[in-house]
Design a protein around this motif. Structure first.
Motif, PDB file in Angstrom:
ATOM      1  N   GLU A 206       0.823  -1.220   0.000  1.00 49.54           N
ATOM      2  CA  GLU A 206       0.000   0.000   0.000  1.00 49.54           C
ATOM      3  C   GLU A 206       0.848   1.258   0.000  1.00 49.54           C
ATOM      4  O   GLU A 206       0.330   2.351   0.186  1.00 49.54           O
ATOM      5  N   ARG A 346       0.087   5.971  -9.037  1.00 51.60           N
ATOM      6  CA  ARG A 346       0.156   4.721  -8.267  1.00 51.60           C
ATOM      7  C   ARG A 346      -0.616   4.857  -6.972  1.00 51.60           C
ATOM      8  O   ARG A 346      -1.350   3.966  -6.555  1.00 51.60           O
ATOM      9  N   ARG A 349      -4.245   4.554  -7.604  1.00 60.53           N
ATOM     10  CA  ARG A 349      -4.683   3.170  -7.837  1.00 60.53           C
ATOM     11  C   ARG A 349      -4.791   2.402  -6.519  1.00 60.53           C
ATOM     12  O   ARG A 349      -5.698   1.601  -6.325  1.00 60.53           O
ATOM     13  N   ILE A 350      -3.857   2.666  -5.615  1.00 62.69           N
ATOM     14  CA  ILE A 350      -3.906   2.001  -4.306  1.00 62.69           C
ATOM     15  C   ILE A 350      -5.183   2.393  -3.559  1.00 62.69           C
ATOM     16  O   ILE A 350      -5.924   1.540  -3.070  1.00 62.69           O
ATOM     17  N   SER A 352      -7.896   3.612  -4.728  1.00 60.28           N
ATOM     18  CA  SER A 352      -9.049   3.111  -5.457  1.00 60.28           C
ATOM     19  C   SER A 352      -9.300   1.637  -5.154  1.00 60.28           C
ATOM     20  O   SER A 352     -10.441   1.219  -4.922  1.00 60.28           O
ATOM     21  N   SER A 353      -8.242   0.836  -5.124  1.00 59.47           N
ATOM     22  CA  SER A 353      -8.441  -0.594  -4.863  1.00 59.47           C
ATOM     23  C   SER A 353      -8.837  -0.821  -3.402  1.00 59.47           C
ATOM     24  O   SER A 353      -9.586  -1.746  -3.096  1.00 59.47           O
ATOM     25  N   LEU A 354      -8.356   0.034  -2.490  1.00 53.87           N
ATOM     26  CA  LEU A 354      -8.755  -0.114  -1.086  1.00 53.87           C
ATOM     27  C   LEU A 354     -10.229   0.229  -0.892  1.00 53.87           C
ATOM     28  O   LEU A 354     -10.907  -0.364  -0.060  1.00 53.87           O
ATOM     29  N   LYS A 356     -12.605  -0.149  -3.185  1.00 56.51           N
ATOM     30  CA  LYS A 356     -13.395  -1.238  -3.764  1.00 56.51           C
ATOM     31  C   LYS A 356     -13.413  -2.456  -2.846  1.00 56.51           C
ATOM     32  O   LYS A 356     -14.377  -3.202  -2.819  1.00 56.51           O
ATOM     33  N   ALA A 357     -12.329  -2.639  -2.078  1.00 53.49           N
ATOM     34  CA  ALA A 357     -12.189  -3.871  -1.275  1.00 53.49           C
ATOM     35  C   ALA A 357     -13.172  -3.914  -0.104  1.00 53.49           C
ATOM     36  O   ALA A 357     -13.945  -3.046   0.135  1.00 53.49           O
TER      37      ALA A 357
ATOM     38  N   GLU C   4      -9.895  10.043  -9.948  1.00 53.28           N
ATOM     39  CA  GLU C   4     -10.916   9.318  -9.191  1.00 53.28           C
ATOM     40  C   GLU C   4     -11.335  10.035  -7.922  1.00 53.28           C
ATOM     41  O   GLU C   4     -10.836   9.759  -6.840  1.00 53.28           O
TER      42      GLU C   4
END
Lengths: 357, 357, 357
Positions: A206, A346, A349-350, A352-354, A356-357, C4
């Motif tokens: 992360e 980057r 993206r981190i 964003s993925s957190l 969504k999780a 985002e």
């Protein structure tokens, strides 16, 4: 609150976000320790109104900022030895959010309680846990920040409120090439050198790390004010991004005097802590401290370092808030990336993925 | 107004409520008499923009606050002997809302008229009728308030604008136990005595009455400033709620000197009139007067009484507006009732049933 | 901008209009020449954020007010000899909207460009073309305004921002009968004479002309201050409306000294240029100049003429903004026309048909 207030139209109630707009199950900065004094401290964090206060035993507590009776913000109440008292009818709440006194009433209903947030004060920072479930307990310890306890450093800091999303501040901090344009008068120095310095970007889970070295450059005003540099210096910038905060270690040694890659390097150091905590989707708090290592005239130099840092951060705030206002004027346009965007992207993206999780 | 203005989106037009959000077929306070002077007075009442003015014959009139021609507010016009003249093209309206002059034009179209509200000035108060039909005529007389004409009393008052719904002010006035926390510095006195005083609550149709006696208590600052009390006093508080206003009769006699239950009791009296008129669902006007009976130094004591009352009402306003802002931050939470809520809850039930009716 | 950012609700994005709310395929006033100096000039015109700047060669350029990288408004950047540089990362844009430098990056992506508006500076006015297609090129030349270059006249002007739709200013300018009520203290004079003066209204395509003569009237303050009139004057008012601007030629000769219908008449002249450009559906810019022909004490008289004009336009602005605020309080009411509305209504019909087209 469900007393019978008539609204002409439900749409008039401001649309409220939830904590789920942000990465959860993690610690965020809620305050610098020095903010939590004799008065209660109210802040909206991740869309939730929170009141912090410190009881006689020195503990910091955080509650929902609302009396369960008639919804006066408890942040307009008064701190007592064992709790926080509402300024309307005097209900007293302890650090667990339980009402422990209703003046003039013997029985306290069990429902007379408000949400208690888990906070932990560590390294002069008050951290708050936001779980994906409102009642979830912390799964780990807050991130350590030993610089605040390191005897080699002096530090001070402040809290800025931004009318802009926290990720725009991430972008800004991960991309120090803007120094040449936004901060020309302070830490900027030569714009071209800033823009041309090669960047090493690495990711570890992360976390994103950016390293830049600017060798043989002119010392900027802040540096010269704080340290007796010669005419040319070798500068380093090491930025480490975490979803809740960034650590930025910048500094310089005299040109060719020692390696800027040596973690034990000497010279002048500025170690910044940058806690970014969303207030809402469109605003955030920026908690920062700046630590430095003057070898003499400590008070005077630290005063300069903090003053210059504030001046610089004021410049950033002006740019970023203008940027956000303008983004809203162009809701349909797409942005173009340039070379400086590797690390910010980057980090996005981190995050964003957190989410969504 | 239907001139061709293009709106990007109908939602941009502010959502407007109607009078039907509130109890109707009754009189509301529109103004204190002293407000209606040489200049027209514009106010939004129950979501409707109203302009009041006084013609040469001393009559107060109330019209829709809009010139029928190009919609300039008539409250920015000028009062003439027989009517109100618009400040744009000079159209003149009489007290019935009929346009009686269009400068430069002989014929006045019959459609050139605006809505006339029924108002009645009585006891230094201007009352306005709001019917369930816009054209409905009053079914009764405005409530009398003889205190304003009682030679034993002196009074003065003011108008406060609240960014909060009127029912939150009802709550506040019907629950005088908040005096110990909100008004500690002025009329408050001992918080515990306030909270523990037994309350008698009775209901009579649309009216709720609360009586409290606080025997053997320390005289608060306001009282001591206005009357030569000894060290201990017996206080009474009698609150009568009506949907359009409250009457609050408070006062004190020296401890054990005479009965606080005797309507003819002597001592120091403060008789408050509290007219609450919704502006919108989220705001209101609070028209108040305070009458008192100083036996000497009348001007000086009345000045103190009014100044202290204002100070107190400023404290209330701050609390209630903070409360309402916070209620909107917690739209989904339910409130917990405590012992002081008996009378406020009855008043809310009355208002609620009147709105449904 | 599509980085985002999470929004709690799409409705929070302000509803944005488009240029299509307004007559298109025509020139609008973007600025007075004197506004475009060393600093970039940002304005929203027809719902589109535009930045204007003047390069070293004296040319005025207009671009989308947005850096294509991270959306900082270019109006907060700096003008250079050949273009406009963003204040965040230093991207440089030329007058065509093409990015011609990205500091620290060799290759400039072809997508790195922003919209360029067609502007033309003529007669001390900067005109901007708004086509029905965003890329459409001008089909004609901007309207000439030779008064600004006429050696008989001196002029100056200013720009007002109105929180009201541009058509309300059209209405106001096409109906000079409001002078007697709104401008009583300045150019007004006798209200009854204003209201009773016969008006000749003629239409020629997209243009409406109003002519009024007020013979044998008292000279208003502005006129007396600027010209040595006797006790009575013959006044003329000639108003020509175009969808983008109005020309108002007013003036006076001594009563019965010569014909007010003679275009070569002498006396005192005030020739106003009134460019009305929508900012949004609910706001506009009002670009005005006032030219006059004092025969002596030019500086002093022009200063008075401009000062009086400003004073008058301040009065108009206050009335029109109050009018618009009130129109929104009465969204469902219809207006009544009176005799002065002939010309304003024709202009509204022209604008309306141009929007539909």
């Amino acid at each position: 609150m469900t007393v019978e207030i008539q609204h002409p139209d439900d749409k008039e109630t401001p649309t409220r976000g939830t904590r789920h707009s942000f990465p959860l199950d993690r610690w965020y900065v809620a305050a610098l320790s020095k903010e939590v004094k004799a008065e209660p401290l109210g802040k909206t964090l991740l869309n939730e109104p929170v009141v912090m206060f410190r009881t006689e035993d020195g503990q910091v507590h955080a509650l929902e900022d609302r009396c369960c009776h008639r919804f006066l913000p408890l942040s307009s109440g008064t701190v007592e030895a064992t709790g926080l008292r509402c300024g309307y009818h005097g209900l007293l709440f302890n650090g667990e959010g339980k009402c422990i006194e209703i003046p003039g009433q013997d029985k306290i209903p069990s429902r007379a309680k408000i949400h208690r947030y888990v906070v932990k004060e560590q390294d002069d920072i008050v951290w708050i846990w936001f779980g994906s479930e409102i009642t979830s307990e912390p799964a780990n310890e807050p991130p350590p920040y030993p610089i605040h306890g390191d005897p080699r450093y002096y530090f001070d800091g402040d809290v800025y409120h931004y009318d802009a999303p926290y990720q725009l501040v991430h972008d800004n901090l991960l991309d120090l090439s803007h120094l040449g344009y936004v901060h020309l008068k302070t830490i900027g120095g030569n714009a071209k050198i800033h823009m041309n310095a090669p960047m090493e970007v690495t990711q570890d889970g992360e976390s994103v790390k950016v390293v830049r070295h600017m060798l043989d450059s002119a010392p900027p005003h802040t540096y010269s004010a704080a340290y007796p540099f010669g005419e040319s210096i070798d500068r380093w910038q090491e930025i480490v991004f975490y979803p809740s905060h960034l650590e930025i270690w910048t500094g310089a040694v005299d040109h060719n005097s020692e390696s800027v890659r040596d973690p034990q390097r000497g010279g002048f150091h500025m170690r910044g802590f940058h806690g970014l905590t969303p207030e809402t989707e469109e605003s955030c708090f920026y908690f920062w401290t700046m630590a430095s290592n003057p070898s003499s005239n400590v008070d005077e130099i630290m005063e300069k370092v903090i003053a210059q840092t504030k001046f610089t951060f004021d410049e950033d705030k002006e740019v970023i808030e203008a940027q956000y206002r303008n983004m809203k004027r162009f809701p349909d346009k797409k942005s173009i990336d340039i070379h400086v965007d590797v690390a910010p992207n980057r980090a996005r993206r981190i995050v964003s993925s957190l989410i969504k999780a």
